[in-house]
Design a protein around this motif. Sequence first.
Motif, PDB file in Angstrom:
ATOM      1  N   GLY A  88     -13.831   1.670 -18.329  1.00 16.62           N
ATOM      2  CA  GLY A  88     -13.564   0.596 -19.294  1.00 16.62           C
ATOM      3  C   GLY A  88     -12.665   1.059 -20.440  1.00 16.62           C
ATOM      4  O   GLY A  88     -12.967   2.039 -21.118  1.00 16.62           O
TER       5      GLY A  88
ATOM      6  N   PRO B 235     -12.111  -1.632 -26.691  1.00 17.76           N
ATOM      7  CA  PRO B 235     -12.216  -0.890 -27.953  1.00 17.76           C
ATOM      8  C   PRO B 235     -13.175   0.305 -27.879  1.00 17.76           C
ATOM      9  O   PRO B 235     -12.905   1.351 -28.468  1.00 17.76           O
ATOM     10  N   ALA B 236     -14.294   0.169 -27.146  1.00 19.33           N
ATOM     11  CA  ALA B 236     -15.259   1.274 -27.069  1.00 19.33           C
ATOM     12  C   ALA B 236     -14.683   2.445 -26.269  1.00 19.33           C
ATOM     13  O   ALA B 236     -14.675   3.583 -26.743  1.00 19.33           O
TER      14      ALA B 236
ATOM     15  N   ASP C 149      -9.652   1.735 -16.078  1.00 15.12           N
ATOM     16  CA  ASP C 149      -9.735   0.367 -16.608  1.00 15.12           C
ATOM     17  C   ASP C 149      -9.093  -0.637 -15.663  1.00 15.12           C
ATOM     18  O   ASP C 149      -7.944  -0.483 -15.260  1.00 15.12           O
ATOM     19  N   GLY C 150      -9.849  -1.652 -15.318  1.00 13.28           N
ATOM     20  CA  GLY C 150      -9.318  -2.731 -14.486  1.00 13.28           C
ATOM     21  C   GLY C 150      -9.386  -4.013 -15.277  1.00 13.28           C
ATOM     22  O   GLY C 150     -10.460  -4.557 -15.483  1.00 13.28           O
ATOM     23  N   LYS C 151      -8.251  -4.448 -15.777  1.00 10.00           N
ATOM     24  CA  LYS C 151      -8.229  -5.685 -16.575  1.00 10.00           C
ATOM     25  C   LYS C 151      -8.531  -6.882 -15.673  1.00 10.00           C
ATOM     26  O   LYS C 151      -8.145  -6.895 -14.504  1.00 10.00           O
TER      27      LYS C 151
ATOM     28  N   LYS D  47      -8.935  -9.629 -22.202  1.00  7.27           N
ATOM     29  CA  LYS D  47     -10.355  -9.909 -22.402  1.00  7.27           C
ATOM     30  C   LYS D  47     -10.537 -11.331 -22.974  1.00  7.27           C
ATOM     31  O   LYS D  47      -9.787 -11.734 -23.867  1.00  7.27           O
TER      32      LYS D  47
ATOM     33  N   GLY E  40     -12.407 -14.288 -28.955  1.00  3.26           N
ATOM     34  CA  GLY E  40     -11.866 -15.096 -30.053  1.00  3.26           C
ATOM     35  C   GLY E  40     -10.750 -14.357 -30.786  1.00  3.26           C
ATOM     36  O   GLY E  40      -9.930 -14.962 -31.464  1.00  3.26           O
TER      37      GLY E  40
ATOM     38  N   LEU F 212     -10.894 -12.270 -33.376  1.00  5.00           N
ATOM     39  CA  LEU F 212     -11.000 -12.180 -34.837  1.00  5.00           C
ATOM     40  C   LEU F 212     -11.495 -10.783 -35.195  1.00  5.00           C
ATOM     41  O   LEU F 212     -12.526 -10.331 -34.676  1.00  5.00           O
TER      42      LEU F 212
ATOM     43  N   ARG G 293      -5.730 -10.589 -28.927  1.00  2.43           N
ATOM     44  CA  ARG G 293      -6.681  -9.583 -28.442  1.00  2.43           C
ATOM     45  C   ARG G 293      -6.068  -8.678 -27.358  1.00  2.43           C
ATOM     46  O   ARG G 293      -6.332  -7.468 -27.324  1.00  2.43           O
TER      47      ARG G 293
ATOM     48  N   ARG H 228     -10.322  -1.111 -10.819  1.00  8.95           N
ATOM     49  CA  ARG H 228     -11.719  -1.411 -11.121  1.00  8.95           C
ATOM     50  C   ARG H 228     -12.628  -0.450 -10.387  1.00  8.95           C
ATOM     51  O   ARG H 228     -12.402  -0.154  -9.206  1.00  8.95           O
ATOM     52  N   CYS H 229     -13.625   0.023 -11.073  1.00  7.80           N
ATOM     53  CA  CYS H 229     -14.623   0.881 -10.442  1.00  7.80           C
ATOM     54  C   CYS H 229     -15.497  -0.022  -9.578  1.00  7.80           C
ATOM     55  O   CYS H 229     -16.037  -1.024 -10.051  1.00  7.80           O
TER      56      CYS H 229
ATOM     57  N   GLU I 231     -20.322  -2.897 -25.753  1.00  2.00           N
ATOM     58  CA  GLU I 231     -21.158  -4.013 -25.283  1.00  2.00           C
ATOM     59  C   GLU I 231     -22.017  -3.597 -24.092  1.00  2.00           C
ATOM     60  O   GLU I 231     -23.101  -4.147 -23.880  1.00  2.00           O
TER      61      GLU I 231
ATOM     62  N   PHE J 282     -21.527 -12.840 -32.320  1.00  2.00           N
ATOM     63  CA  PHE J 282     -20.839 -12.240 -31.165  1.00  2.00           C
ATOM     64  C   PHE J 282     -19.713 -11.310 -31.591  1.00  2.00           C
ATOM     65  O   PHE J 282     -18.805 -11.035 -30.807  1.00  2.00           O
TER      66      PHE J 282
ATOM     67  N   GLY K  43     -18.221  -7.918 -31.873  1.00  7.29           N
ATOM     68  CA  GLY K  43     -18.588  -6.714 -31.123  1.00  7.29           C
ATOM     69  C   GLY K  43     -17.605  -5.568 -31.272  1.00  7.29           C
ATOM     70  O   GLY K  43     -17.884  -4.453 -30.831  1.00  7.29           O
ATOM     71  N   ILE K  44     -16.450  -5.840 -31.889  1.00  2.00           N
ATOM     72  CA  ILE K  44     -15.410  -4.799 -31.926  1.00  2.00           C
ATOM     73  C   ILE K  44     -15.843  -3.638 -32.829  1.00  2.00           C
ATOM     74  O   ILE K  44     -15.659  -2.474 -32.474  1.00  2.00           O
TER      75      ILE K  44
HETATM   76  C1  LIG Z   1     -15.695 -15.341 -25.670  1.00  2.00           C
HETATM   77  C2  LIG Z   1     -15.885 -14.151 -26.535  1.00  2.00           C
HETATM   78  C3  LIG Z   1     -15.376 -14.145 -27.821  1.00  2.00           C
HETATM   79  C4  LIG Z   1     -15.531 -13.006 -28.634  1.00  2.00           C
HETATM   80  N1  LIG Z   1     -14.937 -12.996 -29.853  1.00  2.00           N
HETATM   81  C5  LIG Z   1     -15.012 -11.884 -30.618  1.00  2.00           C
HETATM   82  C6  LIG Z   1     -14.314 -11.812 -31.866  1.00  2.00           C
HETATM   83  O1  LIG Z   1     -13.594 -12.745 -32.254  1.00  2.00           O
HETATM   84  N2  LIG Z   1     -14.429 -10.680 -32.603  1.00  2.00           N
HETATM   85  C7  LIG Z   1     -15.194  -9.609 -32.189  1.00  2.00           C
HETATM   86  O2  LIG Z   1     -15.288  -8.609 -32.904  1.00  2.00           O
HETATM   87  N3  LIG Z   1     -15.839  -9.647 -30.996  1.00  2.00           N
HETATM   88  C8  LIG Z   1     -15.748 -10.747 -30.208  1.00  2.00           C
HETATM   89  N4  LIG Z   1     -16.374 -10.769 -28.984  1.00  2.00           N
HETATM   90  C9  LIG Z   1     -17.110  -9.586 -28.553  1.00  2.00           C
HETATM   91  C10 LIG Z   1     -16.121  -8.480 -28.169  1.00  2.00           C
HETATM   92  O3  LIG Z   1     -15.097  -9.005 -27.361  1.00  2.00           O
HETATM   93  C11 LIG Z   1     -16.830  -7.368 -27.429  1.00  2.00           C
HETATM   94  O4  LIG Z   1     -18.070  -7.074 -28.013  1.00  2.00           O
HETATM   95  C12 LIG Z   1     -15.969  -6.112 -27.425  1.00  2.00           C
HETATM   96  O5  LIG Z   1     -14.772  -6.375 -26.765  1.00  2.00           O
HETATM   97  C13 LIG Z   1     -16.721  -4.992 -26.754  1.00  2.00           C
HETATM   98  O6  LIG Z   1     -15.856  -3.930 -26.537  1.00  2.00           O
HETATM   99  P1  LIG Z   1     -16.126  -2.962 -25.313  1.00  2.00           P
HETATM  100  O7  LIG Z   1     -15.025  -1.973 -25.335  1.00  2.00           O
HETATM  101  O8  LIG Z   1     -17.529  -2.531 -25.338  1.00  2.00           O
HETATM  102  O9  LIG Z   1     -16.008  -3.902 -24.022  1.00  2.00           O
HETATM  103  P2  LIG Z   1     -14.793  -4.785 -23.516  1.00  2.00           P
HETATM  104  O10 LIG Z   1     -13.878  -5.131 -24.617  1.00  2.00           O
HETATM  105  O11 LIG Z   1     -15.407  -5.880 -22.721  1.00  2.00           O
HETATM  106  O12 LIG Z   1     -13.999  -3.807 -22.568  1.00  2.00           O
HETATM  107  C14 LIG Z   1     -14.496  -3.448 -21.311  1.00  2.00           C
HETATM  108  C15 LIG Z   1     -13.321  -2.996 -20.475  1.00  2.00           C
HETATM  109  O13 LIG Z   1     -13.837  -2.500 -19.258  1.00  2.00           O
HETATM  110  C16 LIG Z   1     -13.096  -3.023 -18.185  1.00  2.00           C
HETATM  111  N5  LIG Z   1     -14.003  -3.065 -17.037  1.00  2.00           N
HETATM  112  C17 LIG Z   1     -15.090  -3.833 -16.842  1.00  2.00           C
HETATM  113  N6  LIG Z   1     -15.645  -3.559 -15.657  1.00  2.00           N
HETATM  114  C18 LIG Z   1     -14.881  -2.584 -15.107  1.00  2.00           C
HETATM  115  C19 LIG Z   1     -14.938  -1.876 -13.872  1.00  2.00           C
HETATM  116  N7  LIG Z   1     -15.891  -2.117 -12.962  1.00  2.00           N
HETATM  117  N8  LIG Z   1     -13.994  -0.948 -13.613  1.00  2.00           N
HETATM  118  C20 LIG Z   1     -13.002  -0.681 -14.519  1.00  2.00           C
HETATM  119  N9  LIG Z   1     -12.901  -1.325 -15.697  1.00  2.00           N
HETATM  120  C21 LIG Z   1     -13.833  -2.265 -15.977  1.00  2.00           C
HETATM  121  C22 LIG Z   1     -12.660  -4.414 -18.652  1.00  2.00           C
HETATM  122  O14 LIG Z   1     -11.528  -4.865 -17.963  1.00  2.00           O
HETATM  123  C23 LIG Z   1     -12.362  -4.129 -20.133  1.00  2.00           C
HETATM  124  O15 LIG Z   1     -11.036  -3.697 -20.305  1.00  2.00           O
HETATM  125  C24 LIG Z   1     -16.233 -11.877 -28.158  1.00  2.00           C
HETATM  126  C25 LIG Z   1     -16.759 -11.890 -26.857  1.00  2.00           C
HETATM  127  C26 LIG Z   1     -16.569 -13.000 -26.054  1.00  2.00           C
HETATM  128  C27 LIG Z   1     -17.076 -12.974 -24.646  1.00  2.00           C
END
Ligand SMILES: Cc1cc2nc3c(=O)[nH]c(=O)nc-3n(C[C@H](O)[C@H](O)[C@H](O)COP(=O)(O)OP(=O)(O)OC[C@H]3O[C@@H](n4cnc5c(N)ncnc54)[C@H](O)[C@@H]3O)c2cc1C
Length: 355
Positions: free
Chosen positions: A11, A14-15, A36-38, A44, A47, A49, A100, A121-122, A271, A281, A283-284
């Motif tokens: 993944g 941001p994390a 990473d598999g978009k 993503k 929103g 923000l 985003r 994608r894994c 997440e 919601f 999460g960034i």
């Molecule tokens: C509709 C919606 C609106 C939101 N709005 C906001 C907002 O405005 N502001 C805010 O702060 N947060 C918002 N969030 C929450 C925020 O998007 C997430 O909490 C944040 O992106 C989490 O970051 P992350 O890196 O943990 O996961 P993600 O950003 O979800 O990144 C996960 C990555 O892993 C990749 N991935 C997934 N499965 C696999 C796999 N099997 N193999 C390889 N790659 C994979 C995905 O493609 C992605 O690139 C929102 C969430 C949703 C659903």
Amino acid sequence: MKKCYDVAVIGGGPAGATFARELSRKHPQMAIALIDGKPKTGGKVCGGLLAPDAQKVLAQFDLDLPKEILADPQIFDVKTMDLQSGIVRNYQRHYLNMDRAAFDRWLLSLLPAQVDVIVGRCTQITSGQDGFCIQTDGEPTKIYAKYLVGADGASSIVRRQFFRPCKKKYIAIQEHFADQIVGAPSYSCVYDPKTSDTCSWIIRKDGKLIFGGAFHIKDGRQAYEKQKARLEARLGHCFGESTKIEACLLTSPRSARDFVLGNDGVFLIGEAAGFISASSFEGISSAFLSGKYLADAFSEDPKRTLQKYKKSTRKLRMKLLLKIFKMRILCCPMLRYIIMKSGMCSIEKYEKSEE
Ligand SMILES: Cc1cc2nc3c(=O)[nH]c(=O)nc-3n(C[C@H](O)[C@H](O)[C@H](O)COP(=O)(O)OP(=O)(O)OC[C@H]3O[C@@H](n4cnc5c(N)ncnc54)[C@H](O)[C@@H]3O)c2cc1C
């Protein structure tokens, strides 16, 4: 040729991007793969923000946001509407409105050459004595690593395979429309207990109007359509021509047990670990912080890593527990009514002169 890494991160949101960047800075000798598999629909579903908490972490990293990532317009308040009680209030907000997908690309662009970014994608993970074998639908198809980090968001394959899933998940649905409604607020938050037990949002972004919300997985699409119709009736106009509709899973932690940090050489951040605000919601910021904390805690002793990671995330987990409490208040129609009716913390809008 067999490709072996010290750490494989699944993944690149941001994390994952933060963790890989910080880990490579702290351990320049480590071989790191970020897989990473978009989603096929583009970036993503979000929103887009950037909340003050996330801005603060960027400041702590000494990172400035390039202006290309910002979206138009920038916003200063949220118009909160309760479709059940009919009350509308405006509250000051300090978010940055951004693109985003561009934000995620920028975070990945900060990775040094030490991190191998693998597009794909894994699809499967097997664990053995020497570590993990990760299968992908990209190239290479098999990656080997001593340690595994799940940064793969709400539908995390790492969490599903190794740990207890987060109990409460929604389906988030977002629809994009051409922004043709004159005078529409730039950012709205909508409560409609008839169709969802949480909030929805409308955001203007670069000539588009995005309407989205979180719904029960079972009948999410019907609930979304019903809420859209109720909102259009309330606003007195239709959203117009839809240009795109997208959906994804959304985690909503309900107790401390929903936060899972890892075990036996497998770690979770962002997440995937359950780190997201149950009330907004957002999460960034949690994705940034958990990525940084795990990188700081990382050592060749997975038990020690976990211990240190647990300790450093204590404050974050406490904060997210308080968000669960806040969610219970805001999503209770009676309490929300009392808060909104009182006008507490709301701002008055000045009258506009007719053109
Ligand atoms: C509709 C919606 C609106 C939101 N709005 C906001 C907002 O405005 N502001 C805010 O702060 N947060 C918002 N969030 C929450 C925020 O998007 C997430 O909490 C944040 O992106 C989490 O970051 P992350 O890196 O943990 O996961 P993600 O950003 O979800 O990144 C996960 C990555 O892993 C990749 N991935 C997934 N499965 C696999 C796999 N099997 N193999 C390889 N790659 C994979 C995905 O493609 C992605 O690139 C929102 C969430 C949703 C659903």
